[in-house]
Design a protein around this motif. Structure first.
Motif, PDB file in Angstrom:
ATOM      1  N   VAL A  53       0.888  -1.032   0.458  1.00 19.27           N
ATOM      2  CA  VAL A  53      -0.141  -0.073   0.155  1.00 19.27           C
ATOM      3  C   VAL A  53       0.755   1.140   0.136  1.00 19.27           C
ATOM      4  O   VAL A  53       1.165   1.783   1.125  1.00 19.27           O
ATOM      5  CB  VAL A  53      -1.068   0.153   1.271  1.00 19.27           C
ATOM      6  N   TYR A  54       1.362   1.453  -1.347  1.00 20.29           N
ATOM      7  CA  TYR A  54       2.283   3.262  -0.939  1.00 20.29           C
ATOM      8  C   TYR A  54       1.654   3.905  -1.161  1.00 20.29           C
ATOM      9  O   TYR A  54       1.854   4.905  -1.178  1.00 20.29           O
ATOM     10  CB  TYR A  54       2.983   3.051  -2.689  1.00 20.29           C
ATOM     11  N   GLN A  55      -0.395   4.503  -1.252  1.00 23.03           N
ATOM     12  CA  GLN A  55      -0.804   5.319  -1.602  1.00 23.03           C
ATOM     13  C   GLN A  55      -0.440   6.159  -0.060  1.00 23.03           C
ATOM     14  O   GLN A  55      -1.317   5.413   0.458  1.00 23.03           O
ATOM     15  CB  GLN A  55      -2.241   5.334  -1.869  1.00 23.03           C
ATOM     16  N   ALA A  56      -0.435   7.937  -0.267  1.00 26.10           N
ATOM     17  CA  ALA A  56      -0.010   8.407   1.186  1.00 26.10           C
ATOM     18  C   ALA A  56      -1.836   8.921   1.370  1.00 26.10           C
ATOM     19  O   ALA A  56      -1.998   8.760   2.841  1.00 26.10           O
ATOM     20  CB  ALA A  56       0.613   9.530   0.066  1.00 26.10           C
ATOM     21  N   SER A  57      -3.142   8.956   0.516  1.00 24.55           N
ATOM     22  CA  SER A  57      -4.309   9.102   0.914  1.00 24.55           C
ATOM     23  C   SER A  57      -4.282   7.804   1.780  1.00 24.55           C
ATOM     24  O   SER A  57      -5.152   7.899   2.487  1.00 24.55           O
ATOM     25  CB  SER A  57      -5.027   9.062  -0.074  1.00 24.55           C
ATOM     26  N   VAL A  58      -3.875   6.491   1.316  1.00 20.59           N
ATOM     27  CA  VAL A  58      -4.350   5.842   2.064  1.00 20.59           C
ATOM     28  C   VAL A  58      -3.999   5.554   3.043  1.00 20.59           C
ATOM     29  O   VAL A  58      -4.235   4.913   4.834  1.00 20.59           O
ATOM     30  CB  VAL A  58      -4.357   3.786   1.672  1.00 20.59           C
ATOM     31  N   ASN A  59      -2.528   5.217   2.895  1.00 17.87           N
ATOM     32  CA  ASN A  59      -1.805   5.132   4.153  1.00 17.87           C
ATOM     33  C   ASN A  59      -2.324   6.367   5.884  1.00 17.87           C
ATOM     34  O   ASN A  59      -2.156   6.015   6.350  1.00 17.87           O
ATOM     35  CB  ASN A  59       0.071   5.725   4.422  1.00 17.87           C
ATOM     36  N   GLU A  60      -2.222   7.072   4.916  1.00 13.73           N
ATOM     37  CA  GLU A  60      -3.003   8.463   5.777  1.00 13.73           C
ATOM     38  C   GLU A  60      -4.448   8.350   6.718  1.00 13.73           C
ATOM     39  O   GLU A  60      -4.297   8.658   7.953  1.00 13.73           O
ATOM     40  CB  GLU A  60      -3.483   9.556   5.233  1.00 13.73           C
ATOM     41  N   ALA A  61      -4.832   8.020   6.022  1.00 15.49           N
ATOM     42  CA  ALA A  61      -6.804   7.386   6.705  1.00 15.49           C
ATOM     43  C   ALA A  61      -6.097   6.846   7.449  1.00 15.49           C
ATOM     44  O   ALA A  61      -7.670   6.571   8.491  1.00 15.49           O
ATOM     45  CB  ALA A  61      -7.621   6.935   4.905  1.00 15.49           C
ATOM     46  N   VAL A  62      -5.382   5.137   7.811  1.00 12.58           N
ATOM     47  CA  VAL A  62      -5.239   4.237   8.403  1.00 12.58           C
ATOM     48  C   VAL A  62      -4.251   4.450   9.851  1.00 12.58           C
ATOM     49  O   VAL A  62      -4.791   3.826  10.779  1.00 12.58           O
ATOM     50  CB  VAL A  62      -5.335   2.662   7.752  1.00 12.58           C
TER      51      VAL A  62
END
Length: 182
Positions: A53-62
């Motif tokens: 999971v490299y998407q910054a938006s996903v990492n920020e959300a979780v």
């Protein structure tokens, strides 16, 4: 009549008759062939079922849900009565559900993020079944969800993101725990 070279001057063989030239040529051809074979194998190898999971938006959300999950996971003692064990495991499941919910909240989440979300849902469902069984009669056996290769999904999940979001040790050990451990 052809003249001979003066004594002491070696006669040079044409390049194609020199052993070093042959060995160098054969070595280069072999190395090139091996490189081609390795590239073909690597580019056509089946997916080893790992994802990132490299998407910054996903990492920020979780980020926050993962932090909360780990805090709750640290509070799961290894040995409890079935009633107390059920309560702490259920608390972990409730807090853990925020992780896949956070991924669902990201518009355009990529395939790796969606697989991570699905693995979280599968693990949380398995832990919840464990809590249900434990609550029913004080006996429970945890069955870890597996991927297509028969490996526990927890292997892929724990190293899928830059965000620290590993399953707590107590949950990972449910797989090896005796049914009377809690």
């Amino acid at each position: 009549m052809a003249s001979l070279p003066p004594w002491g001057t070696p006669r040079r063989q044409p390049w194609h008759l020199r052993p070093i030239a042959w060995l160098t040529g054969v070595g280069l051809i072999t190395a090139g062939g091996i490189t081609v074979v390795v590239l073909v194998v690597l580019l056509t190898a089946p997916d080893d079922d790992r994802y990132w999971v490299y998407q910054a938006s996903v990492n920020e959300a979780v980020s926050k849900p993962c932090e909360q999950m780990q805090l709750v996971g640290e509070d799961i003692p290894f040995y409890l009565t079935p009633e107390d064990g059920t309560a702490t495991v259920r608390r972990f499941v409730d807090v853990g559900r925020e992780i896949p919910a956070a991924i669902d909240g990201v518009e355009g989440a990529d395939a790796g993020a969606l697989r991570w979300r699905d693995d979280w849902n599968r693990v949380l469902a398995a832990v919840e079944r464990y809590a249900d069984d434990l609550e029913a009669d004080g006996q429970a056996t945890y069955v870890s969800p597996e991927d297509e290769q028969g490996q526990p999904v927890t292997m892929s999940m724990s190293s899928a993101s830059d965000v620290p979001c590993e399953l707590p040790t107590a949950v990972l050990l449910l797989d090896q725990a005796d049914s009377d451990a809690y």
